[in-house]
Design a protein around this motif. Structure first.
Motif, PDB file in Angstrom:
ATOM      1  N   LEU A  64       0.831  -1.208   0.000  1.00  0.00           N
ATOM      2  CA  LEU A  64       0.000   0.000   0.000  1.00  0.00           C
ATOM      3  C   LEU A  64       0.863   1.254   0.000  1.00  0.00           C
ATOM      4  N   GLU A  65       1.955   1.218   0.730  1.00  0.00           N
ATOM      5  CA  GLU A  65       2.879   2.358   0.763  1.00  0.00           C
ATOM      6  C   GLU A  65       3.434   2.647  -0.625  1.00  0.00           C
ATOM      7  N   ASP A  66       3.774   1.592  -1.363  1.00  0.00           N
ATOM      8  CA  ASP A  66       4.327   1.790  -2.702  1.00  0.00           C
ATOM      9  C   ASP A  66       3.274   2.309  -3.670  1.00  0.00           C
ATOM     10  N   PHE A  67       2.034   1.854  -3.539  1.00  0.00           N
ATOM     11  CA  PHE A  67       0.960   2.417  -4.363  1.00  0.00           C
ATOM     12  C   PHE A  67       0.787   3.907  -4.077  1.00  0.00           C
ATOM     13  N   ARG A  68       0.950   4.316  -2.830  1.00  0.00           N
ATOM     14  CA  ARG A  68       0.793   5.729  -2.472  1.00  0.00           C
ATOM     15  C   ARG A  68       1.957   6.581  -2.954  1.00  0.00           C
ATOM     16  N   SER A  69       3.046   5.952  -3.380  1.00  0.00           N
ATOM     17  CA  SER A  69       4.217   6.719  -3.800  1.00  0.00           C
ATOM     18  C   SER A  69       4.132   7.165  -5.264  1.00  0.00           C
ATOM     19  N   PHE A  70       3.099   6.725  -5.994  1.00  0.00           N
ATOM     20  CA  PHE A  70       2.876   7.216  -7.345  1.00  0.00           C
ATOM     21  C   PHE A  70       2.272   8.619  -7.298  1.00  0.00           C
ATOM     22  N   TYR A  71       2.352   9.315  -8.436  1.00  0.00           N
ATOM     23  CA  TYR A  71       1.559  10.520  -8.661  1.00  0.00           C
ATOM     24  C   TYR A  71       0.358  10.113  -9.520  1.00  0.00           C
ATOM     25  N   TYR A  72      -0.732  10.855  -9.377  1.00  0.00           N
ATOM     26  CA  TYR A  72      -1.973  10.516 -10.071  1.00  0.00           C
ATOM     27  C   TYR A  72      -2.519  11.750 -10.769  1.00  0.00           C
ATOM     28  N   ASP A  73      -2.835  11.619 -12.083  1.00  0.00           N
ATOM     29  CA  ASP A  73      -3.430  12.780 -12.760  1.00  0.00           C
ATOM     30  C   ASP A  73      -4.950  12.630 -12.842  1.00  0.00           C
ATOM     31  N   THR A  74      -5.628  13.760 -13.008  1.00  0.00           N
ATOM     32  CA  THR A  74      -7.089  13.788 -12.912  1.00  0.00           C
ATOM     33  C   THR A  74      -7.811  13.591 -14.246  1.00  0.00           C
ATOM     34  N   ALA A  75      -7.093  13.412 -15.340  1.00  0.00           N
ATOM     35  CA  ALA A  75      -7.711  13.384 -16.662  1.00  0.00           C
ATOM     36  C   ALA A  75      -8.835  12.351 -16.761  1.00  0.00           C
ATOM     37  N   LEU A  76      -9.997  12.800 -17.181  1.00  0.00           N
ATOM     38  CA  LEU A  76     -11.179  11.963 -17.413  1.00  0.00           C
ATOM     39  C   LEU A  76     -11.561  11.135 -16.189  1.00  0.00           C
ATOM     40  N   SER A  77     -11.217  11.604 -15.014  1.00  0.00           N
ATOM     41  CA  SER A  77     -11.442  10.805 -13.805  1.00  0.00           C
ATOM     42  C   SER A  77     -12.006  11.597 -12.635  1.00  0.00           C
ATOM     43  N   ALA A  78     -11.968  12.929 -12.705  1.00  0.00           N
ATOM     44  CA  ALA A  78     -12.370  13.737 -11.555  1.00  0.00           C
ATOM     45  C   ALA A  78     -13.883  13.732 -11.373  1.00  0.00           C
ATOM     46  N   HIS A  79     -14.312  13.088 -10.304  1.00  0.00           N
ATOM     47  CA  HIS A  79     -15.720  13.031  -9.930  1.00  0.00           C
ATOM     48  C   HIS A  79     -15.756  12.894  -8.415  1.00  0.00           C
ATOM     49  N   GLU A  80     -16.858  13.256  -7.810  1.00  0.00           N
ATOM     50  CA  GLU A  80     -16.934  13.219  -6.347  1.00  0.00           C
ATOM     51  C   GLU A  80     -16.550  11.855  -5.794  1.00  0.00           C
ATOM     52  N   ALA A  81     -17.046  10.786  -6.406  1.00  0.00           N
ATOM     53  CA  ALA A  81     -16.772   9.439  -5.894  1.00  0.00           C
ATOM     54  C   ALA A  81     -15.300   9.079  -6.024  1.00  0.00           C
ATOM     55  N   THR A  82     -14.701   9.317  -7.189  1.00  0.00           N
ATOM     56  CA  THR A  82     -13.308   8.932  -7.407  1.00  0.00           C
ATOM     57  C   THR A  82     -12.355   9.834  -6.631  1.00  0.00           C
TER      58      THR A  82
END
Length: 327
Positions: free
Chosen positions: A244-262
């Motif tokens: 889980l720590e390694d998954f949190r070490s990525f950066y994440y972009d919002t393209a086509l994904s920004a919604h209240e739930a996500t």
């Protein structure tokens, strides 16, 4: 009047002239129609959109494709694309950056040569990678052992890497014309590549590579906990918390994904907004489609303006120091 929030778009594609897939071929093969008004692509197409959407900077990247071959022709093609992008960036230095494209990843020598040229000579802002390389059962995900020398070089350089799910079809047809590969497959390909980097230990072994996952990591925020327990049961040597720590070490972009739930899910998973970056996926989508997600992002953080400022530009400027003035 309050100052306009700066915007750095880290997920913004370019379509080179040698990418000759027609609209009809794209629709049939991938199940996606690129908006006609964005074709043929040129810097002016992006600048028109950026100006209308109040986007200060776009980091250009080649669309993720897993097909390819090892050979000089493929090396030359990558070099030509990178040189063309470098010229655009030089002409529009305040508006564009670019992630360099690489030869087919199995060509380790060619890839290492292009990384050096792109970063040292062309001054690329990072490297673009597809989630996998090859077709069908021959495909290999980017965390494969054969690519270790590439990750070692990227780590040595503390490189920015933009990791995008490839246009890889499922073993079954996509469910409906409105559920093509970019809709239902690409986000999961991003997750699979991220998960592969984690469970193989590649993400932990090379911590200085700043990996940006397209589309908020696809299904990553929802499936990371599944990997943490089930993959450990199946032989992953990392503990559940390390996974889980390694998954949190990525950066994440919002393209086509920004919604209240996500956004709620990712905010809970990461714990803070410091690894979330603004993206649009233009020109693969229309300005209206991109704008819908931007509005969702702004609405979600309306009561947290400092967080929105970080997501829109500050976090990206830390990765791309030459754009620090845009914060």
């Amino acid at each position: 009047m309050p100052r306009q929030i700066r915007r750095i778009d880290v997920h913004h594609h370019y379509f080179p002239a040698d990418l000759t897939v027609t609209k009809a071929q794209s629709s049939e093969k991938f199940g996606w129609d690129t908006p006609a008004e964005n074709l043929p692509w040129s810097p002016e197409v992006s600048l028109k959109f950026m100006n209308a959407a109040s986007i200060d900077v776009a980091i250009l990247s080649f669309p993720a494709l897993s097909s390819g071959f090892v050979g000089q022709e493929n090396r030359d093609q990558a070099r030509q694309r990178n040189c063309a992008m470098a010229e655009i960036v030089e002409f529009h230095a305040e508006r564009f950056g670019f992630f360099a494209t690489l030869p087919f990843l199995d060509d380790i020598e060619g890839v290492l040569t292009e990384i050096a040229y792109a970063l040292d000579v062309l001054k690329a802002d990072g490297i673009g990678l597809s989630s996998s390389y090859g077709e069908g059962m021959d495909a290999k995900y980017v965390g494969d052992d054969r690519y270790d020398a590439i990750w070692a070089e990227l780590d040595r350089r503390s490189a920015n890497v933009f990791l995008h799910g490839s246009q890889t079809p499922s073993s079954t047809p996509h469910p409906a014309p409105s559920l093509g590969i970019p809709v239902v497959e690409v986000p999961n390909e991003t997750f699979k590549a991220a998960a592969h980097l984690v469970v193989t230990g590649r993400k932990r072994k090379y911590p200085h590579v700043r990996v940006i996952l397209a589309h908020m990591g696809g299904s990553t925020p929802f499936l990371a906990a599944r990997v943490a327990v089930l993959s450990r049961h199946m032989g992953c040597t990392l503990s559940s918390e390390e996974i889980l720590e390694d998954f949190r070490s990525f950066y994440y972009d919002t393209a086509l994904s920004a919604h209240e739930a996500t956004l709620t899910a990712l905010n809970t998973f990461l714990g803070n907004p410091n690894r979330l970056l603004f993206g649009t996926d233009f020109p693969a989508v229309s300005s209206e489609m991109a704008g819908w997600y931007t509005q969702n992002l702004e609405r979600f953080h309306a009561s947290e303006p400092d967080d929105l400022v970080k997501i829109m530009a500050v976090n990206a400027a830390r990765l791309f120091p030459r754009f620090q003035s845009y914060t």
